[in-house]
Write a protein that holds these residues in place. Sequence first.
Motif, PDB file in Angstrom:
ATOM      1  N   ASN A   1      10.052  57.013 -10.961  1.00  0.00           N
ATOM      2  CA  ASN A   1      11.317  57.718 -10.772  1.00  0.00           C
ATOM      3  C   ASN A   1      11.365  59.064 -11.498  1.00  0.00           C
ATOM      4  OD1 ASN A   1      14.070  58.482 -10.861  1.00  0.00           O
ATOM      5  ND2 ASN A   1      14.747  56.376 -10.660  1.00  0.00           N
TER       6      ASN A   1
ATOM      7  N   ASP B   1       7.928  46.977 -11.737  1.00  0.00           N
ATOM      8  CA  ASP B   1       9.280  47.452 -11.425  1.00  0.00           C
ATOM      9  C   ASP B   1       9.255  47.924  -9.979  1.00  0.00           C
ATOM     10  OD1 ASP B   1      11.604  48.924 -10.971  1.00  0.00           O
ATOM     11  OD2 ASP B   1      11.697  49.716 -13.019  1.00  0.00           O
TER      12      ASP B   1
ATOM     13  N   GLU C   1      15.810  43.971 -16.582  1.00  0.00           N
ATOM     14  CA  GLU C   1      15.081  44.513 -17.745  1.00  0.00           C
ATOM     15  C   GLU C   1      15.564  43.863 -19.042  1.00  0.00           C
ATOM     16  OE1 GLU C   1      15.971  48.628 -16.959  1.00  0.00           O
ATOM     17  OE2 GLU C   1      14.103  48.903 -15.845  1.00  0.00           O
TER      18      GLU C   1
ATOM     19  N   ARG D   1      20.115  48.295  -5.667  1.00  0.00           N
ATOM     20  CA  ARG D   1      20.853  49.541  -5.421  1.00  0.00           C
ATOM     21  C   ARG D   1      19.946  50.573  -4.755  1.00  0.00           C
ATOM     22  NH1 ARG D   1      25.535  50.042  -8.406  1.00  0.00           N
ATOM     23  NH2 ARG D   1      25.358  52.297  -8.365  1.00  0.00           N
ATOM     24  N   LYS D   2      18.639  50.460  -4.985  1.00  0.00           N
ATOM     25  CA  LYS D   2      17.690  51.374  -4.359  1.00  0.00           C
ATOM     26  C   LYS D   2      17.009  50.689  -3.170  1.00  0.00           C
ATOM     27  CE  LYS D   2      18.266  53.283  -8.533  1.00  0.00           C
ATOM     28  NZ  LYS D   2      17.323  53.140  -9.602  1.00  0.00           N
TER      29      LYS D   2
ATOM     30  N   GLU E   1       5.391  50.910 -12.587  1.00  0.00           N
ATOM     31  CA  GLU E   1       6.615  51.280 -11.872  1.00  0.00           C
ATOM     32  C   GLU E   1       6.231  51.913 -10.549  1.00  0.00           C
ATOM     33  OE1 GLU E   1       9.727  53.410 -14.104  1.00  0.00           O
ATOM     34  OE2 GLU E   1      10.014  54.641 -12.321  1.00  0.00           O
TER      35      GLU E   1
ATOM     36  N   GLN F   1      22.071  43.879 -11.418  1.00  0.00           N
ATOM     37  CA  GLN F   1      21.396  45.126 -11.031  1.00  0.00           C
ATOM     38  C   GLN F   1      20.099  45.248 -11.801  1.00  0.00           C
ATOM     39  OE1 GLN F   1      24.927  47.714 -12.232  1.00  0.00           O
ATOM     40  NE2 GLN F   1      23.260  49.093 -12.838  1.00  0.00           N
ATOM     41  N   GLY F   2      19.338  46.322 -11.565  1.00  0.00           N
ATOM     42  CA  GLY F   2      17.987  46.426 -12.114  1.00  0.00           C
ATOM     43  C   GLY F   2      17.909  46.283 -13.627  1.00  0.00           C
ATOM     44  N   ARG F   3      18.810  46.971 -14.338  1.00  0.00           N
ATOM     45  CA  ARG F   3      18.738  46.952 -15.803  1.00  0.00           C
ATOM     46  C   ARG F   3      19.008  45.558 -16.363  1.00  0.00           C
ATOM     47  NH1 ARG F   3      23.047  51.537 -16.258  1.00  0.00           N
ATOM     48  NH2 ARG F   3      22.037  51.937 -14.273  1.00  0.00           N
TER      49      ARG F   3
ATOM     50  N   SER G   1      15.857  46.778  -8.579  1.00  0.00           N
ATOM     51  CA  SER G   1      17.260  47.129  -8.409  1.00  0.00           C
ATOM     52  C   SER G   1      17.534  47.201  -6.916  1.00  0.00           C
ATOM     53  CB  SER G   1      17.532  48.502  -9.034  1.00  0.00           C
ATOM     54  OG  SER G   1      18.766  49.009  -8.565  1.00  0.00           O
TER      55      SER G   1
END
Length: 483
Positions: free
Chosen positions: A195, A224, A113, A266-267, A191, A108-110, A264
Amino acid sequence: MDQDIKFYSRPSVPVELHKVRVVQKLHLKSVDERLRAIREGGFNTFLLNTKDIFLDMLTDSGTNAMSDNQIASMLQADDAYSGSQSFYRMEEALREVFGKHYVLPVHQGRAAENVISQVFVNEGDVIPMNYHFTTTKAHMEINGGTVLEIYTDEALKIKSTNPFKGNMDIQRLKDVIAEYGVEHVPFIRMEASTNLIGGQPYSMQNMKDVKAIADEHGIMIVLDASLIGENAYFIKKREAAYKDVSIKEILNEMCAMSDIVYFSSRKVSSTRGGGIVTDSEELMLKMRDLIPLYEGFMTYGGMSVREIEAMAVGLRETLDETVIGQSPAFIEYAVNELDDMGIPVVMPAGALGCHIDAKQFLPHVSQLDYSAGALAAALFIVSGCRGMERGTISMDRDADGNDVASDMELLRLAFPRRVFTLSQTNFLLDRLKWLHENREIIGGLKFVEEPAVLRFFMGRLDAVSDWPEKLVAKFKADFGDSL
Ligand SMILES: *Cc1c(COP(=O)(O)O)cnc(C)c1O
């Protein structure tokens, strides 16, 4: 949308450009049951159980609707530890959408990172960015870096007409590079659709200006891209030079100016998972060894092959304006309606959701009595809609144990992509209107169980008075037996 939909007799109304073919039953419980649920959840919406929730607007992370083609693609997934055809199909999709050759999969995104921060961030480094994201900041700090937020004066204004509140301040960027020295700036992070300040985009012109400075000093740009589809959509809608440019060309141009792009899924593509892409073999090789260490083998990176298939399809669907424009259209509708009702909301509308300003909504509740948290609890009681507090509760105490009032005190109502209908949106707006008219009833919250770190996730609170009972009594007086 390719063309705005015009109505003969109504002001602009968003239209769902998809039909519903699989549904999931929702429950709207009574106001007494909702009060009991929020009490049991310690007045913290993270601790609610979805059986008590009507519209779950906590987040857009992992909660977006999948398309028929995404679900169909999961059936052709190729189960294999290495060399799975599913991975190669996703790699092709990423090359097409982001225009970058090398693909490193992550869960996932993190996780992206983590890899990027471990490889590029060293003790004493500073990382300039348009705004931080929670997990981004944590990973950079763990590796000894400091996050510098280089936003413009417009960024934190609640009501603005600036179409690109996510822009980086170019003069301040030059200043921090001069102040800290190029050797302490491993990269500049941009980014897309920032967000935490309301899903606000940056412009292509701003990215070009950032790129010029980065090139002048030989500094990399890391993008990002978790919310990149909407940022590209806003560039097309709000930046005159891009009016006739396709979403694909805009995405490619944003990515071409970046050395590393991570996201990510997820988005961005409505599945779990994520990835890092780059055109540089050298950069790819620096990061590659960490993938099997933290994520999994190079052809799955901690994702299931079914998710990988759906991600490939979801990424390509991002290029379709009628798909990527849905969520911004609904958010814009909701934000404009709220503004018309006199409800203070972050403007202009951005990606991800509506952000209501609790400082103005509840001027009689101090930030140190957690006004945004109280507003989130009150909205749940009167509507069953769950939002997320993004204010003082989301900050932790300082080293002396004092509460720190946050810059912005917001209730965020996320719009997961293509999940809710217009009538559900109108239900939410109607309850917000009632709540605003009865706002003087709402009081503050206090902690009864307070974790030292990231207290907003698991902390438990209580109302400072019997305001929740008074709110319920007024609700019953106005709504009778209606839910
Ligand atoms: C959600 C998000 C992340 C982290 O992604 P996860 O998949 O939740 O780990 C990073 N950056 C931005 C901008 C995000 O919105």
